[in-house]
Design a protein around this motif. Structure first.
Motif, PDB file in Angstrom:
ATOM      1  N   LEU A  55      34.561 -22.996  72.904  1.00 30.89           N
ATOM      2  CA  LEU A  55      35.934 -22.613  72.410  1.00 30.89           C
ATOM      3  C   LEU A  55      36.984 -21.835  73.271  1.00 30.89           C
ATOM      4  O   LEU A  55      37.857 -22.062  73.650  1.00 30.89           O
ATOM      5  N   THR A  56      36.120 -20.562  73.734  1.00 31.50           N
ATOM      6  CA  THR A  56      36.795 -19.586  74.265  1.00 31.50           C
ATOM      7  C   THR A  56      37.063 -20.239  75.781  1.00 31.50           C
ATOM      8  O   THR A  56      38.236 -19.969  76.099  1.00 31.50           O
ATOM      9  N   ALA A  57      36.120 -20.964  76.548  1.00 30.17           N
ATOM     10  CA  ALA A  57      36.454 -21.572  77.748  1.00 30.17           C
ATOM     11  C   ALA A  57      37.249 -22.499  77.892  1.00 30.17           C
ATOM     12  O   ALA A  57      38.535 -22.313  78.564  1.00 30.17           O
ATOM     13  N   ALA A  58      37.545 -23.246  76.686  1.00 28.94           N
ATOM     14  CA  ALA A  58      38.481 -24.209  76.476  1.00 28.94           C
ATOM     15  C   ALA A  58      39.920 -23.694  76.410  1.00 28.94           C
ATOM     16  O   ALA A  58      40.805 -24.265  77.045  1.00 28.94           O
ATOM     17  N   THR A  71      48.433 -26.150  87.337  1.00 28.78           N
ATOM     18  CA  THR A  71      47.874 -27.581  87.191  1.00 28.78           C
ATOM     19  C   THR A  71      46.778 -27.825  86.262  1.00 28.78           C
ATOM     20  O   THR A  71      46.180 -26.890  86.063  1.00 28.78           O
ATOM     21  N   PRO A  72      46.419 -29.075  85.907  1.00 27.43           N
ATOM     22  CA  PRO A  72      45.317 -29.259  84.964  1.00 27.43           C
ATOM     23  C   PRO A  72      43.907 -28.801  85.882  1.00 27.43           C
ATOM     24  O   PRO A  72      43.024 -28.309  85.043  1.00 27.43           O
ATOM     25  N   ALA A  73      43.914 -28.977  87.125  1.00 27.38           N
ATOM     26  CA  ALA A  73      42.757 -28.602  87.804  1.00 27.38           C
ATOM     27  C   ALA A  73      42.587 -27.234  87.830  1.00 27.38           C
ATOM     28  O   ALA A  73      41.554 -26.674  87.904  1.00 27.38           O
ATOM     29  N   ALA A  74      43.671 -26.372  87.840  1.00 28.42           N
ATOM     30  CA  ALA A  74      43.334 -25.055  87.609  1.00 28.42           C
ATOM     31  C   ALA A  74      42.951 -24.630  86.348  1.00 28.42           C
ATOM     32  O   ALA A  74      42.238 -23.694  86.229  1.00 28.42           O
ATOM     33  N   GLY A  75      43.165 -25.346  85.479  1.00 24.87           N
ATOM     34  CA  GLY A  75      42.666 -25.041  84.028  1.00 24.87           C
ATOM     35  C   GLY A  75      41.084 -25.323  83.920  1.00 24.87           C
ATOM     36  O   GLY A  75      40.334 -24.519  83.417  1.00 24.87           O
ATOM     37  N   VAL A  76      40.717 -26.411  84.606  1.00 23.90           N
ATOM     38  CA  VAL A  76      39.066 -26.707  84.683  1.00 23.90           C
ATOM     39  C   VAL A  76      38.666 -25.639  85.405  1.00 23.90           C
ATOM     40  O   VAL A  76      37.507 -25.252  84.897  1.00 23.90           O
ATOM     41  N   GLU A  77      39.186 -25.212  86.410  1.00 23.96           N
ATOM     42  CA  GLU A  77      38.444 -24.036  87.191  1.00 23.96           C
ATOM     43  C   GLU A  77      38.484 -22.878  86.653  1.00 23.96           C
ATOM     44  O   GLU A  77      37.290 -22.236  86.527  1.00 23.96           O
ATOM     45  N   ARG A  78      39.321 -22.496  85.703  1.00 23.40           N
ATOM     46  CA  ARG A  78      39.409 -21.333  84.919  1.00 23.40           C
ATOM     47  C   ARG A  78      38.205 -21.356  83.762  1.00 23.40           C
ATOM     48  O   ARG A  78      37.468 -20.439  83.681  1.00 23.40           O
ATOM     49  N   GLN A  80      35.474 -23.189  83.843  1.00 25.24           N
ATOM     50  CA  GLN A  80      34.198 -23.212  84.694  1.00 25.24           C
ATOM     51  C   GLN A  80      33.955 -21.959  85.131  1.00 25.24           C
ATOM     52  O   GLN A  80      32.787 -21.408  84.687  1.00 25.24           O
ATOM     53  N   ASN A  81      35.120 -21.018  85.420  1.00 24.21           N
ATOM     54  CA  ASN A  81      34.556 -19.430  85.531  1.00 24.21           C
ATOM     55  C   ASN A  81      34.352 -18.842  84.384  1.00 24.21           C
ATOM     56  O   ASN A  81      33.392 -18.016  84.402  1.00 24.21           O
TER      57      ASN A  81
END
Length: 141
Positions: A55-58, A71-78, A80-81
């Motif tokens: 939940l924190t990662a989401a 971008t949504p891709a930046a959200g996915v990268e964040r 995953q980090n």
């Protein structure tokens, strides 16, 4: 001493001797249930912790993805980090997916919580966060 009195005294001594070992038998019966309850509580705690990590990662991914000019891709990268830093062995085999309509974005994190018992698969964990995409507007539009 009368024979009936001797028998009575002997019976009392014998009856107390029969109680020896009762505690050991009771423990042998109760201990597996106590152990099972302890393992269940620890397993539930591990599943809850894995859910909190997901939940924190989401949420972190959503905050980045919905930011102005992001971008949504930046959200996915964040997301995953965040998972790489915090998941460790608590959340295994995680994946991050994103869906966006242009006005709303949703980040979904899935994985498996670690299991207490070897050879037993862990519990599945899925958490998501969604929100509107930030957009700059001028007054009067």
């Amino acid at each position: 001493m009368a024979p009936s009195r001797r028998l009575s005294a002997g019976w009392r001594r014998h009856r107390h001797c029969d109680d020896r070992g009762d505690t050991s038998i009771q423990m042998a019966i109760v201990f597996p249930f106590v152990l099972l309850a302890t393992v269940a509580v620890v397993q539930a705690s591990m599943w809850y912790y894995a859910r909190q990590i997901a939940l924190t990662a989401a949420r972190e991914g959503l905050t980045t993805a919905r930011s102005y000019r992001s971008t949504p891709a930046a959200g996915v990268e964040r997301a995953q980090n965040v998972l790489q830093r915090t998941a460790g062995d608590s959340l295994r085999g995680y994946s991050v997916t994103v869906s966006s309509t242009g006005q709303r974005v949703r980040i979904r994190v899935s994985g498996t919580a670690m299991s207490m018992l070897p050879g037993v698969p862990g519990l599945q964990v899925t958490q998501s966060a969604s929100g509107p995409v930030e957009d700059w507007t001028t007054p009067g539009e």
